[in-house]
Write an enzyme that holds these catalytic residues in place. Structure first.
Site, short mmCIF file in Angstrom:
data_model
loop_
_atom_site.label_atom_id
_atom_site.label_comp_id
_atom_site.label_asym_id
_atom_site.label_seq_id
_atom_site.Cartn_x
_atom_site.Cartn_y
_atom_site.Cartn_z
NE ARG A 108 12.59 124.47 -31.96
CZ ARG A 108 12.81 124.85 -30.72
NH1 ARG A 108 12.57 126.09 -30.35
NH2 ARG A 108 13.27 123.99 -29.82
CG HIS A 135 11.34 119.34 -27.99
ND1 HIS A 135 12.46 119.30 -28.79
CD2 HIS A 135 11.47 120.46 -27.21
CE1 HIS A 135 13.23 120.35 -28.52
NE2 HIS A 135 12.66 121.05 -27.56
CD GLN A 138 13.70 119.90 -23.26
OE1 GLN A 138 14.05 120.86 -23.92
NE2 GLN A 138 14.18 119.68 -22.05
CG ASP A 230 6.43 123.06 -22.26
OD1 ASP A 230 7.08 124.12 -22.24
OD2 ASP A 230 6.10 122.48 -23.33
CB CYS A 270 11.42 121.79 -21.72
SG CYS A 270 9.93 122.70 -22.16
NE ARG A 298 17.57 119.85 -25.81
CZ ARG A 298 16.82 120.72 -26.49
NH1 ARG A 298 16.05 121.58 -25.83
NH2 ARG A 298 16.78 120.73 -27.81
N1 CP Z 1 13.62 123.70 -24.58
C1 CP Z 1 13.83 124.20 -25.80
O1 CP Z 1 13.75 123.52 -26.83
O2 CP Z 1 14.19 125.52 -25.82
P1 CP Z 1 14.35 126.47 -27.11
O3 CP Z 1 12.96 126.71 -27.64
O4 CP Z 1 15.01 127.69 -26.59
O5 CP Z 1 15.17 125.73 -28.12
N1 NVA Z 2 5.78 123.28 -25.85
C1 NVA Z 2 6.68 124.37 -26.15
C2 NVA Z 2 8.10 123.90 -25.95
C3 NVA Z 2 9.15 124.94 -26.20
C4 NVA Z 2 10.55 124.40 -26.07
C5 NVA Z 2 6.44 124.88 -27.55
O1 NVA Z 2 6.22 124.05 -28.46
O2 NVA Z 2 6.46 126.08 -27.76
#
Ligand code: CP
Ligand code: NVA
Length: 311
Positions: A108, A135, A138, A230, A270, A298
């Site tokens: 990430r 993502h 997701q 989101d 999400c 997930r």
């Molecule tokens: N939706 C999602 O990726 O959540 P987290 O940021 O908690 O991993």
């Molecule tokens: N768009 C959000 C998604 C979090 C799962 C972010 O990148 O923070």
């Protein structure tokens, strides 16, 4: 379906063919069934997943870790601040070394290029666990959730409201691969990345999918079967928060807006949700909300993915 995933990377949902996406959705269905039957076959016994996180996570971290555990393998959480990356070791060198210890990596990252570099120098599969561009895990879990609830992607309208961000990019690629109808409503200046729109539309032509980008949230939710949102301020954009909540206000999913959609329109997010910003309590806690199942999925989807990439 005989598809060889072994040793591949997943950086964007657009890396997968339509058949590969459908295979993973079917895999998620089977792994979910196994889970509820109480079966946890240790098919990844002896395998280790390294999990690099530059940003916080609840769902992604825990679902991957639990997935590896239930598949008989193990997961290692590697906070980027605790690695020598923090002191200037390059991503390429990190990738080369970790490839000699673990069997696959998830990462990430803030900048998408970081996960691209990791994949370039690693000799093991690398999965994007969220970047500023996409993502994909997701997106796959979202497709699985929609298919589970609606039984099809044909003849249903999915509306996404809010920021043209990483999450909607993956949803666009996903819908383009499976042939559905996605209407994306964002304020002007916050549209999805133009290159993603072009790539998704090129895929959509092959599958007869329809991807529409609009600005009017009310028109966008009319006749919708699924409404998705989101956060308005993604991780890394915190300095823009005050400005964003003003600009995105008309895109809030509340009772007034959902009244414009079909009465049984499903609500997706999400997560994490910023209650009172992009979605109200009455909607996220309401009878049409499927956000908790979406989060659960997930786990099942990622099991399908890990088994394809690592077994
Ligand atoms: N939706 C999602 O990726 O959540 P987290 O940021 O908690 O991993
Ligand atoms: N768009 C959000 C998604 C979090 C799962 C972010 O990148 O923070």
């Amino acid at each position: 379906m005989a598809i060889n995933f072994k040793g591949r990377c997943l950086l964007s949902l657009n890396d997968l063919s339509s058949d590969e996406v459908l295979l993973l959705l079917e895999g998620a269905r089977v792994w979910k069934q196994q889970f509820y039957a109480g079966n946890k076959p240790p098919v990844l016994k002896g395998k280790t997943l390294g999990m690099i996180f530059q940003k916080p996570s609840t769902r992604t971290r825990v679902s991957f870790e639990v997935a590896m555990h239930q598949l008989g393998g193990q997961a290692l959480y590697l906070g980027a601040n605790d690695l020598q990356l923090k002191r200037g070791e390059t991503i390429a060198d990190t990738a080369r070394v970790l490839s000699r210890y673990v069997d696959a990596l998830i990462a990430r990252v803030y900048a998408h290029q970081d996960v691209v570099d990791l994949a370039q120098y690693a000799t093991i599969p690398v999965i994007n666990a969220l970047s500023d561009y996409s993502h994909p895990c997701q997106g796959l879990a979202d497709l699985f959730t929609i298919l589970e609830k609606k039984g099809t992607f044909k003849d249903i309208k999915i509306t996404y409201l809010g920021d043209g961000n990483n999450v909607v990019h993956s949803l666009m690629f996903g819908i383009a691969k499976v042939g559905g109808y996605l209407c994306v409503a964002t304020p002007k200046g916050y549209e999805p990345n133009a290159q993603v729109v072009a790539l998704a539309n090129a895929e959509a032509q092959k599958t007869k999918a329809r991807i529409e980008i609009v600005t009017d949230p009310i028109k966008a939710v009319r006749e919708a079967d699924v409404i998705y949102t989101d956060v308005w301020t993604s991780m890394g954009q915190e300095a823009e928060h005050d400005q964003r909540i003003q600009i995105f206000k008309p895109y809030q999913i509340n009772a007034q807006l959902t009244a414009q959609a079909k009465s049984d329109a499903l609500i997706m997010h999400c997560l994490p949700a910023h209650r009172g910003e992009e979605i109200t309590d009455e909607v996220i806690d309401g009878p049409n909300s499927i956000v908790w199942e979406q989060a659960e999925n997930r786990l099942h989807l990622q099991k399908a993915l890990l088994v394809q990439l690592m077994r």
